[in-house]
Design an enzyme around this catalytic site. Structure first.
Site, short mmCIF file in Angstrom:
data_model
loop_
_atom_site.label_atom_id
_atom_site.label_comp_id
_atom_site.label_asym_id
_atom_site.label_seq_id
_atom_site.Cartn_x
_atom_site.Cartn_y
_atom_site.Cartn_z
CG HIS A 1 -3.41 -1.55 -2.81
ND1 HIS A 1 -4.07 -0.63 -3.15
CD2 HIS A 1 -2.27 -1.91 -1.96
CE1 HIS A 1 -3.97 -0.14 -1.42
NE2 HIS A 1 -3.59 -1.24 -0.64
CG ASN B 1 -5.32 3.51 1.02
OD1 ASN B 1 -6.46 2.78 1.03
ND2 ASN B 1 -4.08 2.17 0.45
CD GLU C 1 -6.03 1.50 -5.75
OE1 GLU C 1 -6.51 2.60 -4.95
OE2 GLU C 1 -4.86 1.45 -5.00
CB SER D 1 -0.71 0.74 1.15
OG SER D 1 -1.80 -0.97 1.35
N1 3HC Z 1 -12.87 -12.53 5.05
C1 3HC Z 1 -13.73 -12.72 3.84
N2 3HC Z 1 -14.84 -12.75 4.27
C2 3HC Z 1 -15.60 -11.84 4.90
C3 3HC Z 1 -14.80 -11.33 5.99
C4 3HC Z 1 -13.61 -11.34 5.93
N3 3HC Z 1 -12.36 -11.18 6.91
N4 3HC Z 1 -15.43 -10.44 6.33
C5 3HC Z 1 -16.63 -10.69 5.84
N5 3HC Z 1 -16.62 -11.54 5.25
C6 3HC Z 1 -17.24 -12.01 3.90
C7 3HC Z 1 -18.61 -12.47 4.03
O1 3HC Z 1 -18.45 -14.08 4.13
C8 3HC Z 1 -19.71 -12.30 4.00
O2 3HC Z 1 -20.19 -12.97 2.53
P1 3HC Z 1 -21.46 -13.55 1.88
O3 3HC Z 1 -22.20 -12.15 1.69
O4 3HC Z 1 -20.74 -13.50 0.12
O5 3HC Z 1 -22.12 -14.47 2.60
C9 3HC Z 1 -19.57 -10.48 3.48
O6 3HC Z 1 -18.32 -10.82 3.51
C10 3HC Z 1 -20.72 -9.70 4.77
O7 3HC Z 1 -20.10 -9.94 5.42
P2 3HC Z 1 -20.44 -9.82 7.08
O8 3HC Z 1 -21.87 -9.69 6.66
O9 3HC Z 1 -20.41 -10.15 8.09
O10 3HC Z 1 -20.34 -8.58 7.30
P3 3HC Z 1 -20.64 -6.73 6.97
O11 3HC Z 1 -21.68 -6.78 5.37
O12 3HC Z 1 -20.76 -5.74 7.97
O13 3HC Z 1 -19.01 -6.36 5.57
C11 3HC Z 1 -17.38 -5.53 5.72
C12 3HC Z 1 -18.04 -6.59 6.19
C13 3HC Z 1 -17.27 -6.10 3.98
C14 3HC Z 1 -15.82 -5.68 6.48
C15 3HC Z 1 -17.70 -4.44 5.37
O14 3HC Z 1 -17.47 -3.76 6.94
C16 3HC Z 1 -17.10 -3.27 4.27
O15 3HC Z 1 -17.01 -3.55 3.53
N6 3HC Z 1 -16.34 -3.10 4.90
C17 3HC Z 1 -15.31 -1.67 4.41
C18 3HC Z 1 -14.19 -2.27 3.97
C19 3HC Z 1 -13.43 -1.65 3.26
O16 3HC Z 1 -13.13 -0.75 2.56
N7 3HC Z 1 -11.90 -1.91 2.88
C20 3HC Z 1 -11.35 -1.46 2.23
C21 3HC Z 1 -9.89 -0.78 3.11
S1 3HC Z 1 -8.67 0.29 2.43
C22 3HC Z 1 -7.30 -1.04 2.07
O17 3HC Z 1 -7.89 -2.98 2.61
C23 3HC Z 1 -6.18 -0.51 1.56
C24 3HC Z 1 -5.15 -0.74 3.08
O18 3HC Z 1 -3.84 -0.47 1.52
C25 3HC Z 1 -5.14 0.25 3.57
#
Ligand code: 3HC
Length: 290
Positions: free
Chosen positions: A144, A195, A156, A123
């Site tokens: 990414h 990011n 990305e 990242s």
């Molecule tokens: N691993 C695998 N699958 C996961 C998971 C994990 N850690 N967490 C959730 N899931 C899956 C679940 O199995 C479920 O899948 P399904 O619908 O196909 O059965 C789906 O995601 C939804 O899960 P939940 O219902 O348990 O939970 P939420 O609806 O609250 O979703 C979330 C959880 C997907 C993490 C959601 O809150 C989200 O999209 N959050 C934002 C995440 C985000 O912005 N990520 C980017 C971060 S920045 C980054 O990574 C870049 C780095 O460089 C900093």
């Protein structure tokens, strides 16, 4: 090389991102080898796969045959040489330390087939800072993924000045084969694309908190219930890792020399206490037992 020549993928690092990227590759039909120097992390990644795949079957998301195929597609090894020796595409997802990444890329460049593309999931570190440590800089690129990598569709593909069109095209195509939505980032800038946007939100959120304007919970609630974000900025920082947020802010500062880019004091306090977020059991929020 063409996209159809990519059959074997090696993922280096089985941690936060690596174990999910490996699972994703295996699920999408690639023979995948996941490697890590730490046996304990490797074992944890393997346990994840052994629980995740049956869980997907139980949820009706994949068939039993798909799960079986995916399990057969993935192997775990602590030997870097075994992991990369036949790889067509390597995705490095190791710790965000430049010298370590450069050493990994030099080793991989010596061990992998000459045609292999070597990508970093970093990242914070652009591939031009690593490419010269390899025999084929034109094949070294940033790929990414976003956390959790099995869920977030975006990848990305960052094309530094040294990266060939062929490497970029194959990387974009590979993301599509993995069911992702790739975006082509045409220049190496800190934070790449998303990011830059997310960290602007994190900074604002921390300013609001540190200024005593609102509580952490209310700031998160505002983003979720007022702007439709899936989770608020503090929960998201805990998910991606306070250590990563700290490293990225510091990289920004090193580049700009602007004190405004330094990590916020409250973030530094969590960082110094090892409160790295969800993975540590504590960050902005307390998650109880690790
Ligand atoms: N691993 C695998 N699958 C996961 C998971 C994990 N850690 N967490 C959730 N899931 C899956 C679940 O199995 C479920 O899948 P399904 O619908 O196909 O059965 C789906 O995601 C939804 O899960 P939940 O219902 O348990 O939970 P939420 O609806 O609250 O979703 C979330 C959880 C997907 C993490 C959601 O809150 C989200 O999209 N959050 C934002 C995440 C985000 O912005 N990520 C980017 C971060 S920045 C980054 O990574 C870049 C780095 O460089 C900093």
């Amino acid at each position: 090389m063409k996209i159809d020549d990519v059959k074997k993928i090696c993922v280096i690092g089985a941690g936060n991102m690596g174990h999910q990227i490996s699972t994703l590759c295996a699920l999408n039909g690639y023979q995948t080898t996941c490697t890590d120097i730490m046996e304990e992390i490797l074992k944890k990644a393997e346990t994840f796969v052994d629980q995740y795949l049956p869980g997907r079957v139980e949820k009706g998301k994949i068939s039993e045959a798909d799960a079986k195929r995916a399990r057969e597609n993935i192997t775990f090894t602590s030997s870097l040489e075994d992991a990369v020796k036949d790889a067509d595409y390597v995705i490095e997802a190791a710790i965000e330390v430049l010298d370590i990444k450069r050493k990994i890329f030099t080793d991989v460049s010596n061990m992998a087939p000459a045609h292999a593309i070597l990508a970093t999931n970093s990242s914070a570190i652009v591939s031009s800072r690593i490419a010269d440590a390899t025999h084929h800089p034109e094949k070294v690129i940033n790929l990414h993924f976003f956390n959790p990598a099995l869920v977030m569709k975006l990848v990305e593909v960052v094309q530094g000045p040294h990266v060939s069109e062929e490497t970029t095209e194959i990387s974009m195509e590979l993301c599509k084969k993995l069911g992702k939505v790739p975006v082509h980032v045409k220049k190496e800038v800190n934070g790449f694309l998303l990011n830059r946007i997310l960290f602007a939100i994190f900074n604002e959120a921390q300013w609001i908190l540190d200024s005593g304007v609102a509580s952490l919970e209310d700031i998160d609630n505002a983003c979720v219930y007022g702007a439709g974000h899936p989770m608020g900025p503090f929960r998201l920082m805990d998910l991606v890792g306070i250590d990563l947020c700290y490293t990225m802010a510091l990289e920004d500062f090193k580049k700009s020399g602007n004190r405004a880019d330094l990590p916020y004091p409250s973030l530094v306090r969590h960082y110094e206490k090892g409160e790295y977020g969800q993975k540590a059991g504590k960050g902005w929020y307390d998650y109880g037992k690790k």
